[in-house]
Design a protein around this motif. Structure first.
Motif, PDB file in Angstrom:
ATOM      1  N   MET A   7       0.844  -1.188   0.000  1.00  0.00           N
ATOM      2  CA  MET A   7       0.000   0.000   0.000  1.00  0.00           C
ATOM      3  C   MET A   7       0.885   1.246   0.000  1.00  0.00           C
ATOM      4  SD  MET A   7      -3.100   0.796   2.612  1.00  0.00           S
ATOM      5  CE  MET A   7      -4.361   1.927   2.124  1.00  0.00           C
ATOM      6  N   SER A   8       0.525   2.199  -0.820  1.00  0.00           N
ATOM      7  CA  SER A   8       1.259   3.456  -0.909  1.00  0.00           C
ATOM      8  C   SER A   8       0.750   4.440   0.145  1.00  0.00           C
ATOM      9  CB  SER A   8       1.059   4.046  -2.299  1.00  0.00           C
ATOM     10  OG  SER A   8       1.394   5.410  -2.319  1.00  0.00           O
ATOM     11  N   ILE A   9       1.605   5.335   0.561  1.00  0.00           N
ATOM     12  CA  ILE A   9       1.193   6.363   1.517  1.00  0.00           C
ATOM     13  C   ILE A   9       0.020   7.175   0.966  1.00  0.00           C
ATOM     14  CG2 ILE A   9       2.805   8.141   0.732  1.00  0.00           C
ATOM     15  CD1 ILE A   9       3.213   8.760   3.760  1.00  0.00           C
ATOM     16  N   TYR A  10      -0.062   7.262  -0.358  1.00  0.00           N
ATOM     17  CA  TYR A  10      -1.117   8.058  -0.991  1.00  0.00           C
ATOM     18  C   TYR A  10      -2.482   7.379  -0.950  1.00  0.00           C
ATOM     19  CZ  TYR A  10       3.094  10.321  -2.650  1.00  0.00           C
ATOM     20  OH  TYR A  10       4.312  10.936  -2.717  1.00  0.00           O
ATOM     21  N   ASP A  11      -2.526   6.120  -0.575  1.00  0.00           N
ATOM     22  CA  ASP A  11      -3.790   5.379  -0.517  1.00  0.00           C
ATOM     23  C   ASP A  11      -4.517   5.531   0.814  1.00  0.00           C
ATOM     24  OD1 ASP A  11      -3.398   4.319  -3.090  1.00  0.00           O
ATOM     25  OD2 ASP A  11      -2.152   2.700  -2.277  1.00  0.00           O
ATOM     26  N   PHE A  12      -3.850   6.069   1.814  1.00  0.00           N
ATOM     27  CA  PHE A  12      -4.462   6.136   3.137  1.00  0.00           C
ATOM     28  C   PHE A  12      -5.577   7.176   3.186  1.00  0.00           C
ATOM     29  CE2 PHE A  12      -0.474   4.070   4.122  1.00  0.00           C
ATOM     30  CZ  PHE A  12      -0.922   3.030   4.913  1.00  0.00           C
ATOM     31  N   THR A  13      -6.691   6.776   3.772  1.00  0.00           N
ATOM     32  CA  THR A  13      -7.824   7.665   3.979  1.00  0.00           C
ATOM     33  C   THR A  13      -7.606   8.418   5.283  1.00  0.00           C
ATOM     34  OG1 THR A  13      -9.295   6.163   2.802  1.00  0.00           O
ATOM     35  CG2 THR A  13     -10.327   7.756   4.286  1.00  0.00           C
ATOM     36  N   VAL A  14      -7.808   9.715   5.232  1.00  0.00           N
ATOM     37  CA  VAL A  14      -7.663  10.570   6.407  1.00  0.00           C
ATOM     38  C   VAL A  14      -8.859  11.517   6.455  1.00  0.00           C
ATOM     39  CG1 VAL A  14      -5.132  10.445   6.525  1.00  0.00           C
ATOM     40  CG2 VAL A  14      -6.216  12.191   5.100  1.00  0.00           C
ATOM     41  N   THR A  15      -9.091  12.071   7.623  1.00  0.00           N
ATOM     42  CA  THR A  15     -10.171  13.038   7.800  1.00  0.00           C
ATOM     43  C   THR A  15      -9.555  14.379   8.166  1.00  0.00           C
ATOM     44  OG1 THR A  15     -11.627  11.272   8.582  1.00  0.00           O
ATOM     45  CG2 THR A  15     -12.305  13.536   9.063  1.00  0.00           C
ATOM     46  N   THR A  16      -9.910  15.423   7.431  1.00  0.00           N
ATOM     47  CA  THR A  16      -9.374  16.746   7.735  1.00  0.00           C
ATOM     48  C   THR A  16      -9.928  17.224   9.072  1.00  0.00           C
ATOM     49  OG1 THR A  16     -11.143  18.023   6.707  1.00  0.00           O
ATOM     50  CG2 THR A  16      -9.320  17.292   5.263  1.00  0.00           C
ATOM     51  N   ILE A  17      -9.312  18.255   9.599  1.00  0.00           N
ATOM     52  CA  ILE A  17      -9.770  18.798  10.877  1.00  0.00           C
ATOM     53  C   ILE A  17     -11.182  19.375  10.756  1.00  0.00           C
ATOM     54  CG2 ILE A  17      -8.838  21.139  10.672  1.00  0.00           C
ATOM     55  CD1 ILE A  17      -7.744  20.379  13.709  1.00  0.00           C
ATOM     56  N   GLU A  65     -13.758  16.516   6.609  1.00  0.00           N
ATOM     57  CA  GLU A  65     -13.836  15.994   5.247  1.00  0.00           C
ATOM     58  C   GLU A  65     -12.954  14.758   5.101  1.00  0.00           C
ATOM     59  OE1 GLU A  65     -12.947  19.106   2.441  1.00  0.00           O
ATOM     60  OE2 GLU A  65     -14.108  20.546   3.600  1.00  0.00           O
ATOM     61  N   ILE A  66     -13.509  13.704   4.528  1.00  0.00           N
ATOM     62  CA  ILE A  66     -12.748  12.477   4.296  1.00  0.00           C
ATOM     63  C   ILE A  66     -12.038  12.593   2.963  1.00  0.00           C
ATOM     64  CG2 ILE A  66     -12.901   9.979   3.974  1.00  0.00           C
ATOM     65  CD1 ILE A  66     -15.303  10.043   5.907  1.00  0.00           C
ATOM     66  N   THR A  67     -10.741  12.284   2.962  1.00  0.00           N
ATOM     67  CA  THR A  67      -9.921  12.406   1.768  1.00  0.00           C
ATOM     68  C   THR A  67      -8.818  11.357   1.832  1.00  0.00           C
ATOM     69  OG1 THR A  67      -8.701  13.989   0.397  1.00  0.00           O
ATOM     70  CG2 THR A  67      -8.390  14.167   2.776  1.00  0.00           C
ATOM     71  N   THR A  68      -7.931  11.375   0.873  1.00  0.00           N
ATOM     72  CA  THR A  68      -6.748  10.523   0.920  1.00  0.00           C
ATOM     73  C   THR A  68      -5.520  11.425   0.820  1.00  0.00           C
ATOM     74  OG1 THR A  68      -6.520  10.218  -1.460  1.00  0.00           O
ATOM     75  CG2 THR A  68      -7.960   8.651  -0.281  1.00  0.00           C
ATOM     76  N   LEU A  69      -4.364  10.838   1.018  1.00  0.00           N
ATOM     77  CA  LEU A  69      -3.136  11.605   0.889  1.00  0.00           C
ATOM     78  C   LEU A  69      -2.706  11.756  -0.571  1.00  0.00           C
ATOM     79  CD1 LEU A  69      -1.093  10.396   3.988  1.00  0.00           C
ATOM     80  CD2 LEU A  69      -2.480  12.457   3.726  1.00  0.00           C
ATOM     81  N   ALA A  70      -3.525  11.255  -1.499  1.00  0.00           N
ATOM     82  CA  ALA A  70      -3.208  11.383  -2.928  1.00  0.00           C
ATOM     83  C   ALA A  70      -3.056  12.851  -3.349  1.00  0.00           C
ATOM     84  CB  ALA A  70      -4.276  10.696  -3.774  1.00  0.00           C
ATOM     85  N   ASP A  71      -3.705  13.751  -2.633  1.00  0.00           N
ATOM     86  CA  ASP A  71      -3.586  15.176  -2.935  1.00  0.00           C
ATOM     87  C   ASP A  71      -2.147  15.667  -2.787  1.00  0.00           C
ATOM     88  OD1 ASP A  71      -6.312  15.260  -3.328  1.00  0.00           O
ATOM     89  OD2 ASP A  71      -6.751  16.158  -1.373  1.00  0.00           O
ATOM     90  N   PHE A  73      -0.768  25.238   7.762  1.00  0.00           N
ATOM     91  CA  PHE A  73      -0.544  23.954   7.095  1.00  0.00           C
ATOM     92  C   PHE A  73      -1.722  23.023   7.397  1.00  0.00           C
ATOM     93  CE2 PHE A  73       2.082  23.793  11.029  1.00  0.00           C
ATOM     94  CZ  PHE A  73       1.550  22.671  11.665  1.00  0.00           C
ATOM     95  N   PRO A  74      -1.919  21.997   6.570  1.00  0.00           N
ATOM     96  CA  PRO A  74      -3.074  21.109   6.746  1.00  0.00           C
ATOM     97  C   PRO A  74      -3.058  20.380   8.098  1.00  0.00           C
ATOM     98  CG  PRO A  74      -2.123  20.825   4.575  1.00  0.00           C
ATOM     99  CD  PRO A  74      -1.174  21.683   5.345  1.00  0.00           C
ATOM    100  N   MET A  75      -4.194  20.426   8.754  1.00  0.00           N
ATOM    101  CA  MET A  75      -4.402  19.700  10.010  1.00  0.00           C
ATOM    102  C   MET A  75      -5.518  18.689   9.788  1.00  0.00           C
ATOM    103  SD  MET A  75      -2.326  20.855  12.445  1.00  0.00           S
ATOM    104  CE  MET A  75      -3.148  20.368  13.971  1.00  0.00           C
ATOM    105  N   PHE A  76      -5.448  17.616  10.548  1.00  0.00           N
ATOM    106  CA  PHE A  76      -6.385  16.515  10.384  1.00  0.00           C
ATOM    107  C   PHE A  76      -7.084  16.210  11.696  1.00  0.00           C
ATOM    108  CE2 PHE A  76      -3.400  16.473   6.999  1.00  0.00           C
ATOM    109  CZ  PHE A  76      -4.163  16.143   5.897  1.00  0.00           C
TER     110      PHE A  76
END
Length: 158
Positions: free
Chosen positions: A1-11, A14-20, A89-92
């Motif tokens: 699994m790539s680091i870009y595949d992980f699902t995270v939730t912004t602070i 919003e649910i997103t992945t690190l693909a951004d 900077f982005p917070m989660f």
């Protein structure tokens, strides 16, 4: 699994992945608002301000696993970071970084740190993981490592 595949939730929830963040150098940090190391926010913001135009993204993941030093809600954490340290900077959303409920991202980061930088643990708030533009974990820095001490390592990857 790539680091870009992980699902995270912004602070902000919003649910997103690190693909951004593909193609960027990442500094991923577990943070806390009521810790002796909380002033690291200032140094992290300085790194972000200095290097974001060259491709650095600092990603903050609040965690309440160390002496209950991040007890607030996401809204409270966001407000504190913005008002006290001008964090842009982005917070989660809050996550666990160790134990049976650890977020898979942090399990992955720990497993992928190369020797001689691998510690196998996240010892406290503000452990820093440096990831190259290809999504490879390059280094883990201890909680007590000042953000300014990462400059040479970041520059080498930019």
């Amino acid at each position: 699994m790539s680091i870009y595949d992980f699902t995270v939730t912004t602070i902000d929830g919003e649910i997103t992945t690190l693909a951004d963040y593909k193609g960027k150098v990442l500094l991923i940090v577990n943070t806390a608002s009521a810790c002796g190391l909380t002033p690291h926010y200032e140094g992290l913001q300085q790194l972000y301000d200095t290097y974001r135009d060259r491709g650095l993204a600092v990603l903050g993941f609040p965690c309440n696993q160390f002496a209950g030093q991040e007890p607030g809600t996401e809204a409270e954490i966001k407000s504190f970071c913005e008002l006290k340290y001008n964090v842009s900077f982005p917070m989660f959303a809050k996550v666990d970084v160790k134990g049976e409920h650890a977020h898979p991202l942090f399990t992955h980061l720990l497993q992928e740190v190369p020797e001689p930088y691998r510690t196998g643990e996240i010892e406290w708030n503000f452990v820093k993981f440096l990831v190259d533009r290809d999504g490879q974990v390059v280094r883990q820095f201890s909680a007590r490592t000042e953000p300014s001490a990462l400059t040479d390592d970041i520059e080498a990857l930019l």
